[in-house]
Design a protein around this motif. Structure first.
Motif, short mmCIF file in Angstrom:
data_model
loop_
_atom_site.label_atom_id
_atom_site.label_comp_id
_atom_site.label_asym_id
_atom_site.label_seq_id
_atom_site.Cartn_x
_atom_site.Cartn_y
_atom_site.Cartn_z
N PRO A 10 -67.91 -97.23 -56.05
CA PRO A 10 -67.63 -96.36 -57.19
C PRO A 10 -66.55 -95.32 -56.93
O PRO A 10 -65.97 -94.77 -57.85
N SER A 11 -66.25 -95.07 -55.66
CA SER A 11 -65.21 -94.09 -55.34
C SER A 11 -63.86 -94.75 -55.03
O SER A 11 -62.90 -94.06 -54.70
N SER A 12 -63.79 -96.06 -55.14
CA SER A 12 -62.53 -96.77 -54.89
C SER A 12 -61.49 -96.38 -55.92
O SER A 12 -61.79 -96.31 -57.11
N PRO A 13 -60.23 -96.16 -55.49
CA PRO A 13 -59.17 -95.92 -56.48
C PRO A 13 -58.88 -97.22 -57.22
O PRO A 13 -59.13 -98.31 -56.72
N LEU A 14 -58.38 -97.08 -58.41
CA LEU A 14 -58.04 -98.24 -59.23
C LEU A 14 -56.53 -98.46 -59.19
O LEU A 14 -55.77 -97.52 -58.97
N VAL A 15 -56.12 -99.68 -59.40
CA VAL A 15 -54.69 -99.98 -59.49
C VAL A 15 -54.33 -100.08 -60.97
O VAL A 15 -55.18 -100.44 -61.80
N PRO A 16 -53.09 -99.77 -61.34
CA PRO A 16 -52.73 -99.87 -62.75
C PRO A 16 -53.04 -101.25 -63.33
O PRO A 16 -52.80 -102.27 -62.69
N PHE A 17 -53.63 -101.23 -64.50
CA PHE A 17 -54.02 -102.41 -65.27
C PHE A 17 -55.21 -103.17 -64.69
O PHE A 17 -55.48 -104.29 -65.11
N GLN A 18 -55.91 -102.57 -63.72
CA GLN A 18 -57.11 -103.21 -63.20
C GLN A 18 -58.15 -103.33 -64.31
O GLN A 18 -58.40 -102.39 -65.05
N SER A 19 -58.78 -104.49 -64.42
CA SER A 19 -59.77 -104.76 -65.46
C SER A 19 -61.13 -104.18 -65.10
O SER A 19 -61.52 -104.20 -63.93
N MET A 20 -61.81 -103.70 -66.11
CA MET A 20 -63.17 -103.18 -65.94
C MET A 20 -64.01 -103.54 -67.14
O MET A 20 -63.49 -103.71 -68.24
N PHE A 21 -65.30 -103.63 -66.92
CA PHE A 21 -66.28 -103.77 -68.00
C PHE A 21 -67.06 -102.46 -68.06
O PHE A 21 -67.70 -102.08 -67.09
N VAL A 22 -66.99 -101.80 -69.20
CA VAL A 22 -67.63 -100.50 -69.38
C VAL A 22 -68.79 -100.67 -70.36
O VAL A 22 -68.59 -101.14 -71.49
N PRO A 23 -70.01 -100.31 -69.94
CA PRO A 23 -71.15 -100.46 -70.85
C PRO A 23 -71.15 -99.40 -71.95
O PRO A 23 -70.82 -98.24 -71.70
N ILE A 24 -71.48 -99.81 -73.15
CA ILE A 24 -71.65 -98.88 -74.26
C ILE A 24 -72.89 -99.29 -75.05
O ILE A 24 -73.33 -100.44 -74.96
N GLN A 25 -73.45 -98.36 -75.77
CA GLN A 25 -74.54 -98.67 -76.69
C GLN A 25 -73.98 -98.60 -78.09
O GLN A 25 -73.32 -97.63 -78.47
N CYS A 26 -74.22 -99.64 -78.85
CA CYS A 26 -73.73 -99.66 -80.22
C CYS A 26 -74.91 -99.69 -81.18
O CYS A 26 -76.03 -100.03 -80.80
N SER A 27 -74.64 -99.29 -82.40
CA SER A 27 -75.66 -99.30 -83.44
C SER A 27 -74.98 -99.46 -84.78
O SER A 27 -73.76 -99.52 -84.87
N CYS A 28 -75.77 -99.53 -85.80
CA CYS A 28 -75.26 -99.63 -87.16
C CYS A 28 -75.39 -98.25 -87.78
O CYS A 28 -76.48 -97.67 -87.80
N ASN A 29 -74.30 -97.70 -88.28
CA ASN A 29 -74.28 -96.33 -88.78
C ASN A 29 -73.79 -96.32 -90.22
O ASN A 29 -72.70 -96.81 -90.52
N ARG A 30 -74.59 -95.72 -91.11
CA ARG A 30 -74.20 -95.62 -92.52
C ARG A 30 -73.12 -94.55 -92.67
O ARG A 30 -73.28 -93.43 -92.23
N ILE A 31 -71.99 -94.94 -93.28
CA ILE A 31 -70.92 -93.97 -93.49
C ILE A 31 -70.84 -93.49 -94.94
O ILE A 31 -70.25 -92.46 -95.21
N ASN A 32 -71.42 -94.27 -95.85
CA ASN A 32 -71.56 -93.84 -97.24
C ASN A 32 -72.65 -94.70 -97.87
O ASN A 32 -73.26 -95.52 -97.20
N SER A 33 -72.89 -94.53 -99.15
CA SER A 33 -74.00 -95.22 -99.80
C SER A 33 -73.83 -96.73 -99.87
O SER A 33 -74.81 -97.46 -100.05
#
Length: 140
Positions: free
Chosen positions: A71-94
């Protein structure tokens, strides 16, 4: 600044609008855990700490699925990564709900919604969807 990400349900091919992928609030797949594909870029995102801060996840949560030895390794430009996110369904209007990953980003002087969505978040979201979830924010 909140961000909508253009996430989609893998079971169906749905074309996004400029505001994002529509979804149904009663879907059983919401919330979901997924990964975004991100590349290390200069000057601000050449270490896992800065990428982790951008997405509000730990360096270890990025290094493991991305096959980065430390986790402390430096990255090289354009190195690929997979970043976890949590998604959901969000009402923006009616009448519309959009697939959403609730991330906070502090907009800097001179930034625009377009620059944030295309540069920092590498087109993972559109500037229109950022505007939709931040209707009262005016970048300066």
């Amino acid at each position: 600044l909140f961000l909508f990400f253009l996430c989609c349900d893998s079971q169906a091919v749905i074309e996004p609008t400029t505001s994002g992928y529509t979804c149904s609030l009663n879907q059983t797949t919401s919330p979901c855990q997924t990964y975004v594909y991100y590349r290390a870029v200069t000057p601000d995102f050449l270490d896992l700490a800065s990428v982790g801060d951008l997405f509000s996840v730990s360096r270890l949560m990025i290094s493991n699925p991305s096959n980065i030895s430390s986790p402390s390794s430096p990255l090289v430009p354009f190195q690929s990564m997979f970043v976890p996110i949590q998604c959901s369904c969000n009402r923006i209007n009616s009448s519309m709900s959009i697939s959403y990953a609730g991330l906070n980003y502090t907009i800097k002087a001179g930034n625009t919604f377009y620059l944030v969505s295309t540069t920092q978040f590498q087109n993972l979201t559109s500037y229109q969807s950022v505007e939709v979830v931040n209707p009262t924010l005016v970048p300066t």
